[in-house]
Design a protein around this motif. Structure first.
Motif, PDB file in Angstrom:
ATOM      1  N   GLY A  45      45.574  56.290  41.093  1.00  0.00           N
ATOM      2  CA  GLY A  45      44.748  55.261  40.491  1.00  0.00           C
ATOM      3  C   GLY A  45      45.332  53.870  40.587  1.00  0.00           C
ATOM      4  N   ALA A  46      44.472  52.897  40.891  1.00  0.00           N
ATOM      5  CA  ALA A  46      44.855  51.491  40.850  1.00  0.00           C
ATOM      6  C   ALA A  46      43.998  50.696  39.878  1.00  0.00           C
ATOM      7  N   THR A  47      42.808  51.200  39.575  1.00  0.00           N
ATOM      8  CA  THR A  47      41.855  50.435  38.779  1.00  0.00           C
ATOM      9  C   THR A  47      42.396  50.068  37.401  1.00  0.00           C
ATOM     10  N   LYS A  48      43.031  51.019  36.714  1.00  0.00           N
ATOM     11  CA  LYS A  48      43.530  50.750  35.366  1.00  0.00           C
ATOM     12  C   LYS A  48      44.770  49.856  35.379  1.00  0.00           C
ATOM     13  N   ASN A  49      45.291  49.572  36.552  1.00  0.00           N
ATOM     14  CA  ASN A  49      46.580  48.896  36.641  1.00  0.00           C
ATOM     15  C   ASN A  49      46.512  47.651  37.526  1.00  0.00           C
ATOM     16  N   GLY A  50      45.380  46.952  37.487  1.00  0.00           N
ATOM     17  CA  GLY A  50      45.328  45.668  38.168  1.00  0.00           C
ATOM     18  C   GLY A  50      44.353  45.531  39.309  1.00  0.00           C
ATOM     19  N   ALA A  51      43.758  46.625  39.770  1.00  0.00           N
ATOM     20  CA  ALA A  51      42.733  46.530  40.808  1.00  0.00           C
ATOM     21  C   ALA A  51      41.365  46.307  40.164  1.00  0.00           C
ATOM     22  N   ILE A  52      40.388  45.956  40.980  1.00  0.00           N
ATOM     23  CA  ILE A  52      39.018  45.839  40.478  1.00  0.00           C
ATOM     24  C   ILE A  52      38.379  47.220  40.422  1.00  0.00           C
ATOM     25  N   ALA A  53      38.441  47.943  41.511  1.00  0.00           N
ATOM     26  CA  ALA A  53      37.887  49.292  41.591  1.00  0.00           C
ATOM     27  C   ALA A  53      38.447  49.932  42.849  1.00  0.00           C
ATOM     28  N   CYS A  54      39.500  50.735  42.701  1.00  0.00           N
ATOM     29  CA  CYS A  54      40.091  51.368  43.879  1.00  0.00           C
ATOM     30  C   CYS A  54      40.975  52.539  43.465  1.00  0.00           C
ATOM     31  N   VAL A  56      44.533  56.841  15.545  1.00  0.00           N
ATOM     32  CA  VAL A  56      43.860  55.912  16.443  1.00  0.00           C
ATOM     33  C   VAL A  56      44.550  55.927  17.795  1.00  0.00           C
ATOM     34  N   ARG A  57      43.877  55.343  18.789  1.00  0.00           N
ATOM     35  CA  ARG A  57      44.479  55.185  20.119  1.00  0.00           C
ATOM     36  C   ARG A  57      44.580  53.709  20.455  1.00  0.00           C
ATOM     37  N   LEU A  58      45.756  53.303  20.917  1.00  0.00           N
ATOM     38  CA  LEU A  58      46.005  51.942  21.367  1.00  0.00           C
ATOM     39  C   LEU A  58      46.518  52.004  22.798  1.00  0.00           C
ATOM     40  N   ILE A  59      45.993  51.144  23.671  1.00  0.00           N
ATOM     41  CA  ILE A  59      46.446  51.111  25.057  1.00  0.00           C
ATOM     42  C   ILE A  59      46.778  49.674  25.448  1.00  0.00           C
ATOM     43  N   CYS A  60      47.912  49.514  26.110  1.00  0.00           N
ATOM     44  CA  CYS A  60      48.316  48.208  26.626  1.00  0.00           C
ATOM     45  C   CYS A  60      48.045  48.149  28.128  1.00  0.00           C
ATOM     46  N   ALA A  61      47.748  46.953  28.608  1.00  0.00           N
ATOM     47  CA  ALA A  61      47.393  46.746  30.014  1.00  0.00           C
ATOM     48  C   ALA A  61      48.456  45.921  30.723  1.00  0.00           C
ATOM     49  N   PHE A  62      48.250  45.713  32.011  1.00  0.00           N
ATOM     50  CA  PHE A  62      49.225  44.969  32.810  1.00  0.00           C
ATOM     51  C   PHE A  62      49.332  43.510  32.397  1.00  0.00           C
ATOM     52  N   ALA A  78      41.107  44.953  31.095  1.00  0.00           N
ATOM     53  CA  ALA A  78      41.772  43.869  31.826  1.00  0.00           C
ATOM     54  C   ALA A  78      41.044  43.597  33.138  1.00  0.00           C
ATOM     55  N   GLY A  79      41.208  42.377  33.643  1.00  0.00           N
ATOM     56  CA  GLY A  79      40.644  42.048  34.946  1.00  0.00           C
ATOM     57  C   GLY A  79      41.541  42.534  36.062  1.00  0.00           C
ATOM     58  N   ALA A  80      41.581  41.781  37.138  1.00  0.00           N
ATOM     59  CA  ALA A  80      42.411  42.139  38.293  1.00  0.00           C
ATOM     60  C   ALA A  80      43.620  41.219  38.356  1.00  0.00           C
ATOM     61  N   SER A  81      44.690  41.708  38.949  1.00  0.00           N
ATOM     62  CA  SER A  81      45.876  40.870  39.106  1.00  0.00           C
ATOM     63  C   SER A  81      45.587  39.759  40.106  1.00  0.00           C
ATOM     64  N   PRO A  82      46.190  38.589  39.930  1.00  0.00           N
ATOM     65  CA  PRO A  82      45.947  37.486  40.867  1.00  0.00           C
ATOM     66  C   PRO A  82      46.281  37.852  42.313  1.00  0.00           C
ATOM     67  N   GLU A  83      47.333  38.639  42.500  1.00  0.00           N
ATOM     68  CA  GLU A  83      47.716  39.019  43.865  1.00  0.00           C
ATOM     69  C   GLU A  83      46.634  39.857  44.540  1.00  0.00           C
ATOM     70  N   ILE A  84      46.014  40.744  43.778  1.00  0.00           N
ATOM     71  CA  ILE A  84      44.954  41.565  44.350  1.00  0.00           C
ATOM     72  C   ILE A  84      43.710  40.730  44.615  1.00  0.00           C
ATOM     73  N   LEU A  85      43.397  39.837  43.704  1.00  0.00           N
ATOM     74  CA  LEU A  85      42.264  38.944  43.941  1.00  0.00           C
ATOM     75  C   LEU A  85      42.471  38.093  45.186  1.00  0.00           C
ATOM     76  N   GLN A  86      43.686  37.578  45.349  1.00  0.00           N
ATOM     77  CA  GLN A  86      43.982  36.767  46.533  1.00  0.00           C
ATOM     78  C   GLN A  86      43.828  37.579  47.814  1.00  0.00           C
ATOM     79  N   ALA A  87      44.237  38.846  47.755  1.00  0.00           N
ATOM     80  CA  ALA A  87      44.113  39.700  48.938  1.00  0.00           C
ATOM     81  C   ALA A  87      42.649  39.947  49.286  1.00  0.00           C
ATOM     82  N   ILE A  88      41.819  40.114  48.275  1.00  0.00           N
ATOM     83  CA  ILE A  88      40.389  40.303  48.529  1.00  0.00           C
ATOM     84  C   ILE A  88      39.797  39.067  49.184  1.00  0.00           C
ATOM     85  N   VAL A  89      40.147  37.901  48.666  1.00  0.00           N
ATOM     86  CA  VAL A  89      39.641  36.655  49.238  1.00  0.00           C
ATOM     87  C   VAL A  89      40.112  36.493  50.687  1.00  0.00           C
TER      88      VAL A  89
END
Length: 357
Positions: A201-210, A329-335, A9-20
């Motif tokens: 961890g934040a990266t797996k849950n909506g951050a870019i790398a943190c 098998v392994r299945l993982i869901c994202a935010f 998954a990418g980053a959450s819009p709220e986190i992207l907005q905060a970076i900008v």
């Protein structure tokens, strides 16, 4: 229908907005910026006590640096035998600890039990020169089997560790999913239960790398800033770590993201459980699912474009192991996992299961 990982998954819009928003103007480098200070203050609020937090960009760096702060060179770090720190970090914990020995402890469902930990400690008695000396215990929350430690289970293991002079680290790459699933205060499964340091961890849950190396006794942070720099994990433009973590923790955003992932996993698990021949060897407690599929169902899902990983494990009870014509098998869901993707995946599995039945 891509369930390979929550890292896709990418980053959450709220986190992207905060970076900008943090991108304009100038800011002190190396984590001396106001956003990083805000992130540390918010972590203290989340955990209901003053903490010392050091931000890094990777989970491996977070785990390895945290363990290096707890385990002097040449000591033992105990963990589950399939923990990420021992199986998936390319020797980084051993490297950063200066030759620490990771000792894997078996346990069903990815969890260490008090009996298992006691047996491991007995193998490394203090004062015996031929053995490395016990220094740290690392617990994964969520585990590599997608299961959760309850507050009481964590407390029991932490009490044993501290009685043996062993500090406790928690690998919290999916810590948000655990808090959301258990519906507890973050403090209840960390410092109140005896955890000394959390790799939050934040990266797996909506951050870019943190990720935040979080010390519940700030005195333990000691020379961590120097360790981070020496290890090549100090980011020059540290504001972009601070902006991510501060936004992640604003208004419970981190838990909203985790709840979505957990709900998607429950929807997926419930759908698959109704398919003839599908088995769930472990309870689905957070955002990871480890079904055992009939080979025909696995083949149909792959043919329809489903993406996920085949899985092998030493954490299954013997009676639960895949048999002839079955595949785990392994299945993982994202935010941001969509209900439509979940439902399509289940529908393909159901059609294949019905034909097989």
């Amino acid at each position: 229908m891509n369930f390979t990982s929550d890292n896709i998954a990418g980053a959450s819009p709220e986190i992207l907005q905060a970076i900008v928003a943090g991108n304009g103007g100038v800011a002190a480098p190396y984590g001396m910026d106001p956003w990083t200070a805000e992130a540390e203050a918010r972590l203290s609020d989340v955990f209901e006590r003053d903490v010392a937090a050091v931000l890094v960009a990777t989970g491996t760096g977070s785990n390895a640096l945290a363990l290096a702060a707890l385990a002097p060179p040449g000591t033992a770090v105990f963990c589950h035998l399939e923990a990420h720190v021992i199986e998936d970090e390319c020797g980084a914990p051993e490297f950063f600890t200066g030759g620490g020995k990771l000792v894997g402890i078996p346990g069903e469902g990815g969890k260490i039990t008090p009996d298992g930990f006691e047996a491991a400690l007995a193998r490394f008695p203090r004062g015996i020169v031929r053995q490395v000396q016990p220094a740290a215990l690392s617990l994964s929350q969520v585990t590599e089997a997608g299961t959760l430690y309850t507050p009481d289970e964590i407390r029991a293991l932490c009490d044993m560790a501290h009685a043996a002079g062993v500090a406790v680290h928690m690998d919290g790459a999916r810590f948000a999913n655990a808090v959301a699933a258990l519906d507890v205060a973050p403090a209840d499964i960390t410092w109140r239960a005896g955890v000394d340091v959390l790799s939050f961890g934040a990266t797996k849950n909506g951050a870019i790398a943190c990720e935040a190396i979080t010390f519940f006794d700030p005195a333990r942070a000691g020379d961590m800033l120097f360790r981070r720099k020496r290890g090549g994990h100090t980011v020059s433009k540290g504001r972009f770590l601070g902006t991510q973590m501060a936004a992640f923790l604003t208004d419970g955003h981190w838990l909203d993201l985790a709840r979505h992932a957990n709900r998607a996993a429950r929807r997926l698990a419930d759908g698959l459980a109704a398919v003839p021949g599908v088995r769930m060897p472990w309870p689905v407690q957070a955002n990871e699912i480890f079904p055992i599929l009939p080979a025909a169902v696995d083949d149909a899902l792959k043919a329809a474009g489903g993406r996920y990983y085949p899985w092998t494990t030493r954490s299954l009870a013997a009676q639960d192991a895949p048999g002839a014509g079955e595949r785990m098998v392994r299945l993982i869901c994202a935010f941001d996992t969509a209900d439509e993707a979940v439902d399509e995946f289940v529908a393909v599995a159901a059609r294949a299961g019905a034909v097989q039945a």
